[in-house]
Scaffold this motif. Sequence first.
Motif, mmCIF file in Angstrom:
data_model
loop_
_atom_site.group_PDB
_atom_site.id
_atom_site.type_symbol
_atom_site.label_atom_id
_atom_site.label_comp_id
_atom_site.label_asym_id
_atom_site.label_seq_id
_atom_site.Cartn_x
_atom_site.Cartn_y
_atom_site.Cartn_z
ATOM 1 N N LEU A 332 -0.945 10.516 41.361
ATOM 2 C CA LEU A 332 -0.538 9.743 40.075
ATOM 3 C C LEU A 332 -0.231 8.408 40.283
ATOM 4 N N VAL A 333 0.076 7.884 41.347
ATOM 5 C CA VAL A 333 0.309 6.218 41.495
ATOM 6 C C VAL A 333 -0.918 5.661 41.332
ATOM 7 N N CYS A 334 -2.064 6.314 41.926
ATOM 8 C CA CYS A 334 -3.287 5.510 41.906
ATOM 9 C C CYS A 334 -3.897 5.450 40.263
ATOM 10 N N VAL A 335 -3.495 6.254 39.583
ATOM 11 C CA VAL A 335 -3.660 6.188 37.924
ATOM 12 C C VAL A 335 -2.964 5.130 37.319
ATOM 13 N N ALA A 336 -1.692 5.176 37.897
ATOM 14 C CA ALA A 336 -0.663 4.025 37.466
ATOM 15 C C ALA A 336 -1.382 2.631 37.815
ATOM 16 N N MET A 337 -1.558 2.435 39.042
ATOM 17 C CA MET A 337 -2.195 1.252 39.587
ATOM 18 C C MET A 337 -3.307 0.801 38.535
ATOM 19 N N GLY A 338 -4.207 1.544 38.149
ATOM 20 C CA GLY A 338 -5.190 1.212 37.301
ATOM 21 C C GLY A 338 -4.649 0.696 35.917
ATOM 22 N N SER A 339 -3.494 1.079 35.508
ATOM 23 C CA SER A 339 -2.968 0.470 34.129
ATOM 24 C C SER A 339 -2.093 -0.821 34.354
ATOM 25 N N TYR A 417 -8.426 4.331 39.055
ATOM 26 C CA TYR A 417 -8.541 5.911 38.471
ATOM 27 C C TYR A 417 -9.263 6.586 39.423
ATOM 28 N N LEU A 418 -10.602 6.415 39.789
ATOM 29 C CA LEU A 418 -11.237 7.229 40.604
ATOM 30 C C LEU A 418 -10.587 7.716 41.777
#
Length: 452
Positions: A332-339, A417-418
Amino acid sequence: METIIDTDATINERKIGPLQIVVAVLGACALFVEGFDTSAIGYIAPQITRAWKVPSDTLGTILTADMVGLLIGYLFLSPFSARFGHKRMVVACTTFFGLMTFLTITASNVETLIFFRFLTGIGVGGAMPSAVALTGEYIPGRVRSTSVTLIYIGFSVGQIGAGVVSGLLLEVFSWRAVLAFGGIVTLLFAGLFVFALPESVEYLVNRGNDRARALRIFRRVAPELALADSVRLVSGGQGMRKVAVRQLLEDGRAFGTILVWTGMFMNLMIYFFMQKWLTSLLVMVGLSQQEAILATTVGLAGGIVAAFILGPLMDRFGPYAVVSGLFAVSALVCVAMGSVLSMPASLLITAMSLAVGFCLSGGQKANNALSVFFYPTALRGTGLGWALGVGRIGGVLGPYVAGVLLTQGWSPSGLFYLSAVPMMIGAVTIALMGQSYGHGATRRELAQSGKM
């Protein structure tokens, strides 16, 4: 009647004493210089890129050269700790990679730089598993996960130190000054290990053929027992006279070993992608090099906070549930980082602390503690070494693939995201391990049930 002392059982029954604290502190020192020497290249990469006009795909090779060396060290050097002892491996390998780090300052082209980074990685790969396994042997089982995660604070401090030293030296001198500093400090610590670090009692009893030395060391562990010279020590549960890599797959450990390797692979693939590329990615999205170094360094500090939280949680609730949950949160944090990459620098620095620090650096510490938890005493060095070795395949692929994808036009956000995909695979893997090997039982519960 002959008196027999089981060293593992005695250590597990006792409070932590002065010698054990010394072993833990020196283990943290070993991880400190390893963290510094493996992280420095990420901080100095932008300056090397500008000075030598290095393209992204070639930079990816530079950033992963030590990872290839780590892979070789973990797989082929770490098993030698069973033959020569953990202390000898720590001293010899720390001396070697300290020397290689220093000699890197002589590099005048990309090929020579890659060669020295490769050799540095081999030395680190030989030293780290022995340092961690030695600490795990001397620490009582009820707090072993806590202790292993805490000594990895040394690794995080080393990474932070690389960032601080880079920030101080890059503008005034050059990238060579950062590596010279790291090499000299590493060699000084190697000298300290020669005089202050004790050898593995399990090794001395089962394979080192040095009963007298083992007894002297163990008297320091349990001074109030007043052990006589006639006492016979037994150590390591199974008392393995010979240790071979194939034993990682014997006695019901094959499935668990594969799952440990898979979890380590997924964690280190993303962890080293972040470690090697984060400074450069943040420069790409608009931060200055100093801001990018600060963001990366503050992020690594989150790993120190994680050590104080994750280790006790693993000892309390079991390593499988905690590590699996951490993988899920990391996704979840990796997705948030991309944002948030387009956000102001202050927000990015905060996000780094959670993503790179707590989740990924904390995840590395937790996975290492899980490996120490899973294997018996005699197999811990080899088991952790091979887990880290397989994991470093991911550590090599992560930074390299990132370089290739950037060359093909991927954005930094897309890479983050990846990164969530391997994290979710890791969550499922460790959850499955928990279902197969104890259902989240704590080490204390396993000890009380006689399964350890």
